[in-house]
Design a protein around this motif. Structure first.
Motif, PDB file in Angstrom:
ATOM      1  N   ALA A 100       0.837  -1.197   0.000  1.00  0.00           N
ATOM      2  CA  ALA A 100       0.000   0.000   0.000  1.00  0.00           C
ATOM      3  C   ALA A 100       0.873   1.249   0.000  1.00  0.00           C
ATOM      4  O   ALA A 100       1.884   1.307   0.716  1.00  0.00           O
ATOM      5  CB  ALA A 100      -0.927  -0.004   1.208  1.00  0.00           C
ATOM      6  N   GLY A 101       0.487   2.221  -0.809  1.00  0.00           N
ATOM      7  CA  GLY A 101       1.267   3.432  -0.956  1.00  0.00           C
ATOM      8  C   GLY A 101       2.256   3.387  -2.103  1.00  0.00           C
ATOM      9  O   GLY A 101       2.826   4.419  -2.476  1.00  0.00           O
ATOM     10  N   GLY A 102       2.476   2.221  -2.645  1.00  0.00           N
ATOM     11  CA  GLY A 102       3.421   2.045  -3.732  1.00  0.00           C
ATOM     12  C   GLY A 102       2.824   2.372  -5.094  1.00  0.00           C
ATOM     13  O   GLY A 102       1.676   2.831  -5.197  1.00  0.00           O
ATOM     14  N   SER A 103       3.623   2.114  -6.133  1.00  0.00           N
ATOM     15  CA  SER A 103       3.234   2.447  -7.500  1.00  0.00           C
ATOM     16  C   SER A 103       3.480   1.266  -8.438  1.00  0.00           C
ATOM     17  O   SER A 103       4.366   0.437  -8.193  1.00  0.00           O
ATOM     18  CB  SER A 103       4.044   3.645  -8.004  1.00  0.00           C
ATOM     19  N   LEU A 104       2.708   1.225  -9.493  1.00  0.00           N
ATOM     20  CA  LEU A 104       2.904   0.290 -10.591  1.00  0.00           C
ATOM     21  C   LEU A 104       2.524   0.996 -11.882  1.00  0.00           C
ATOM     22  O   LEU A 104       1.668   1.895 -11.876  1.00  0.00           O
ATOM     23  CB  LEU A 104       2.013  -0.948 -10.447  1.00  0.00           C
ATOM     24  N   ARG A 105       3.141   0.581 -12.974  1.00  0.00           N
ATOM     25  CA  ARG A 105       2.721   1.063 -14.280  1.00  0.00           C
ATOM     26  C   ARG A 105       2.338  -0.131 -15.142  1.00  0.00           C
ATOM     27  O   ARG A 105       3.166  -1.014 -15.385  1.00  0.00           O
ATOM     28  CB  ARG A 105       3.802   1.871 -14.988  1.00  0.00           C
ATOM     29  N   LEU A 106       1.098  -0.128 -15.587  1.00  0.00           N
ATOM     30  CA  LEU A 106       0.622  -1.153 -16.499  1.00  0.00           C
ATOM     31  C   LEU A 106       0.780  -0.685 -17.932  1.00  0.00           C
ATOM     32  O   LEU A 106       0.648   0.504 -18.223  1.00  0.00           O
ATOM     33  CB  LEU A 106      -0.853  -1.468 -16.234  1.00  0.00           C
ATOM     34  N   SER A 107       1.065  -1.635 -18.809  1.00  0.00           N
ATOM     35  CA  SER A 107       1.146  -1.355 -20.237  1.00  0.00           C
ATOM     36  C   SER A 107       0.195  -2.284 -20.971  1.00  0.00           C
ATOM     37  O   SER A 107      -0.076  -3.406 -20.518  1.00  0.00           O
ATOM     38  CB  SER A 107       2.568  -1.571 -20.752  1.00  0.00           C
ATOM     39  N   CYS A 108      -0.262  -1.829 -22.107  1.00  0.00           N
ATOM     40  CA  CYS A 108      -1.142  -2.643 -22.963  1.00  0.00           C
ATOM     41  C   CYS A 108      -0.650  -2.476 -24.387  1.00  0.00           C
ATOM     42  O   CYS A 108      -0.777  -1.387 -24.974  1.00  0.00           O
ATOM     43  CB  CYS A 108      -2.578  -2.210 -22.809  1.00  0.00           C
TER      44      CYS A 108
END
Length: 121
Positions: free
Chosen positions: A14-22
């Motif tokens: 919690a509080g973290g980040s992710l980047r999704l790609s498509c």
């Protein structure tokens, strides 16, 4: 016919980040991100028009998530910051033949297979 493949899911605190790609977004399609929590329906998260100018977000992700696209690379992105456990679910990208924004599942014509995002508390 668009063939969409999502990347970038994973486990984050919690509080973290992710980047999704498509990959495979196609420059003529409007695009969207949806998510499905365990035991719940697939719900709208964000959408972007074919030019990448107009965007719209579900209220709970406004200010935390950013949808964007690179038409030269035929790739859609979802930058997710300040993640919460409630953001957990399978995230799907979707393509809409019309280039305009849409928030309903039925408005989208093609779907990816989904990528799992798990946010631990």
């Amino acid at each position: 016919q668009a063939q969409l493949v999502e990347f970038g899911g994973g486990l984050v605190q919690a509080g973290g980040s992710l980047r999704l790609s498509c990959a495979g977004s196609g420059r003529t399609y409007a695009m969207g991100w949806f998510r499905q929590a365990p035991g719940k329906e697939r719900k709208f998260v964000a959408t972007i028009d074919r030019l990448g100018i107009a965007t719209y977000y579900e209220d709970s992700v406004k200010g935390r998530f950013t949808i964007s696209r690179d038409n030269a690379k035929n790739t859609l992105y979802l930058q997710m910051n300040s993640l919460k456990p409630d953001d957990t679910g399978v995230y799907y990208c979707a393509a809409r033949l019309s280039g305009t924004l849409a928030t309903m599942r039925v408005d989208y014509d093609y779907w990816g297979q989904g990528t799992q995002v798990t946010v631990s508390s």
